[in-house]
Design an enzyme around this catalytic site. Structure first.
Site, PDB file in Angstrom:
ATOM      1  N   ASP A 276       6.098   1.577   6.816  1.00 47.20           N
ATOM      2  CA  ASP A 276       4.680   1.287   6.577  1.00 47.20           C
ATOM      3  C   ASP A 276       4.051   2.320   5.659  1.00 47.20           C
ATOM      4  O   ASP A 276       3.489   3.324   6.142  1.00 47.20           O
ATOM      5  CB  ASP A 276       3.944   1.263   7.927  1.00 47.20           C
ATOM      6  CG  ASP A 276       2.520   0.789   7.794  1.00 47.20           C
ATOM      7  OD1 ASP A 276       1.745   1.025   8.735  1.00 47.20           O
ATOM      8  OD2 ASP A 276       2.179   0.220   6.738  1.00 47.20           O
TER       9      ASP A 276
ATOM     10  N   HIS B  10       2.795   4.553  11.977  1.00 48.12           N
ATOM     11  CA  HIS B  10       1.637   5.437  12.245  1.00 48.12           C
ATOM     12  C   HIS B  10       2.028   6.651  13.085  1.00 48.12           C
ATOM     13  O   HIS B  10       1.189   7.216  13.793  1.00 48.12           O
ATOM     14  CB  HIS B  10       0.482   4.670  12.888  1.00 48.12           C
ATOM     15  CG  HIS B  10       0.033   3.511  12.089  1.00 48.12           C
ATOM     16  ND1 HIS B  10      -0.964   2.650  12.480  1.00 48.12           N
ATOM     17  CD2 HIS B  10       0.439   3.038  10.878  1.00 48.12           C
ATOM     18  CE1 HIS B  10      -1.142   1.707  11.569  1.00 48.12           C
ATOM     19  NE2 HIS B  10      -0.290   1.919  10.588  1.00 48.12           N
TER      20      HIS B  10
ATOM     21  N   HIS C 222       0.828  -1.207   0.000  1.00 48.43           N
ATOM     22  CA  HIS C 222       0.000   0.000   0.000  1.00 48.43           C
ATOM     23  C   HIS C 222       0.861   1.256   0.000  1.00 48.43           C
ATOM     24  O   HIS C 222       1.932   1.313   0.615  1.00 48.43           O
ATOM     25  CB  HIS C 222      -0.999  -0.013   1.162  1.00 48.43           C
ATOM     26  CG  HIS C 222      -0.417   0.139   2.528  1.00 48.43           C
ATOM     27  ND1 HIS C 222      -0.162   1.366   3.094  1.00 48.43           N
ATOM     28  CD2 HIS C 222      -0.049  -0.783   3.453  1.00 48.43           C
ATOM     29  CE1 HIS C 222       0.320   1.182   4.313  1.00 48.43           C
ATOM     30  NE2 HIS C 222       0.401  -0.107   4.549  1.00 48.43           N
TER      31      HIS C 222
HETATM   32  N1  LIG Z   1      -1.668  -3.305  11.052  1.00 45.93           N
HETATM   33  C1  LIG Z   1      -0.638  -3.187  10.059  1.00 45.93           C
HETATM   34  C2  LIG Z   1       0.737  -3.315  10.635  1.00 45.93           C
HETATM   35  C3  LIG Z   1       1.040  -4.657  11.107  1.00 45.93           C
HETATM   36  C4  LIG Z   1       0.914  -5.733  10.250  1.00 45.93           C
HETATM   37  C5  LIG Z   1       1.243  -7.000  10.700  1.00 45.93           C
HETATM   38  C6  LIG Z   1       1.694  -7.152  11.996  1.00 45.93           C
HETATM   39  I1  LIG Z   1       2.178  -9.034  12.687  1.00 45.93           I
HETATM   40  C7  LIG Z   1       1.810  -6.082  12.860  1.00 45.93           C
HETATM   41  C8  LIG Z   1       1.486  -4.807  12.410  1.00 45.93           C
HETATM   42  C9  LIG Z   1      -0.700  -1.854   9.390  1.00 45.93           C
HETATM   43  O1  LIG Z   1      -0.717  -0.820  10.006  1.00 45.93           O
HETATM   44  N2  LIG Z   1      -0.718  -1.888   8.073  1.00 45.93           N
HETATM   45  O2  LIG Z   1      -0.742  -0.707   7.398  1.00 45.93           O
HETATM   46 ZN   LIG Z   2      -0.162   0.818   8.832  1.00 48.65          ZN
HETATM   47 ZN   LIG Z   3       0.909  -1.169   6.226  1.00 45.56          ZN
END
Ligand SMILES: N[C@H](Cc1ccc(I)cc1)C(=O)NO
Ligand SMILES: [Zn+2]
Ligand SMILES: [Zn+2]
Length: 290
Positions: free
Chosen positions: A116, A255, A96
């Site tokens: 992220d 975040h 993403h």
């Molecule tokens: N929740 C996900 C981050 C995320 C994904 C997998 C694990 I294990 C821990 C955390 C996110 O913010 N994706 O954008």
């Molecule tokens: Zn995220």
């Molecule tokens: Zn993510």
């Protein structure tokens, strides 16, 4: 029904996955104030990715790079390489493009999203670059997707996956790359076991043991639909999600305005493992050659 018998193509593509390329793309994307799904800079980030992928595609007439427009400002970006012999069978690799820093994110909010998920987009971009440089021509169609609006409910990937299902498209497999560059646990790659396809997960493990024997593999779970792979699973497609760490070891800076490249040592060494796995996944699932 997974076979591992395209070693020459895997070697050629894996050899062209480069850490400086991934690092550079992460930095470029993290430099946008934010890539939130409703902001001007979120739209600019989408344009940057489209331009980058179009440049890599060059003049290949079997490659398209397009916006997939949504009801909100930020479009998803889809690059498609037409399959030579089985064009109706589609291999999808995604990540993403959007970023977030809390629920009040808006114009001017700082959300670099280096891990992220600039790391995932940069990892995909390195595989695109490798495939184009190698002159790779797949038997099956390969689509690379930079999803919009993942942080606000997997909305971009949900729209696309629902559309593909309603059109009866034959997606043979989906690989999700979300957070590939923060080495928060002792191992290198962790395969998420919930909201994914067990058979394809085994295929990924076989690809790692075959082509990346020094890379250590672990397993973990999210406990919920934690990234865009869940959108594809929900539509009945086989999706997998190789992740940077265990759940407990995941990047604590995401975040926030502190999700920056320096938290991963200022390099993309960890992401290289995922780029090479993604390259092997493409070459062995979409087959084809140069
Ligand atoms: N929740 C996900 C981050 C995320 C994904 C997998 C694990 I294990 C821990 C955390 C996110 O913010 N994706 O954008
Ligand atoms: Zn995220
Ligand atoms: Zn993510």
């Amino acid at each position: 029904d997974y076979s591992i018998d395209n070693a020459e193509v895997v070697a050629a593509m894996q050899g062209k996955v480069k850490e400086p390329d991934i690092r550079s793309t992460i930095q470029s994307l993290a430099n946008f104030t934010n890539r939130y799904y409703t902001t001007q800079t979120g739209l600019q980030g989408a344009q940057w990715i489209k331009d980058k992928w179009q440049t890599l595609a060059g003049s290949r007439n079997d490659v398209t790079v397009e916006f997939y427009n949504h009801s909100w400002r930020q479009p998803s970006v889809i690059m498609t390489i037409q399959g030579k012999t089985k064009p109706n069978e589609i291999v999808v690799l995604g990540g993403h493009q959007d970023s977030i820093a809390g629920f009040s994110t808006g114009e001017g909010t700082r959300a670099p999203g280096a891990d992220d998920d600039a790391s995932g987009i940069a990892t995909l971009t390195s595989v695109i670059k490798a495939a184009m440089e190698a002159g790779y021509k797949p038997d099956r169609t390969v689509s690379f997707m930079a999803y919009a609006a993942e942080e606000v409910g997997l909305r971009g990937s949900q729209a696309i996956a629902q559309s593909y299902r309603s059109q009866g498209k034959n997606v043979v497999g989906v690989l999700q790359l979300d957070m590939t560059n923060y080495k928060g646990s002792s191992g290198d790659i962790y395969i998420m076991q919930d909201y994914t396809n067990a058979g394809q997960n085994d295929f990924l493990a076989d690809l790692v043991s075959t082509y990346q024997p020094t890379v250590t593999l672990g397993y973990s779970e999210c406990g919920y639909g934690c990234s865009d792979h869940a959108s594809w699973t929900n539509q009945g497609y086989a999706a997998s999600f190789p992740f940077e760490s265990t759940f407990n070891g995941s990047n604590p800076h995401i975040h926030t305005a502190q999700d920056t490249l320096d938290k991963s040592g200022g390099n993309a060494d960890h992401a290289v493992n995922f780029g090479k796995l993604a390259a092997a996944y493409v070459a062995e699932l979409a087959k084809g050659n140069f």
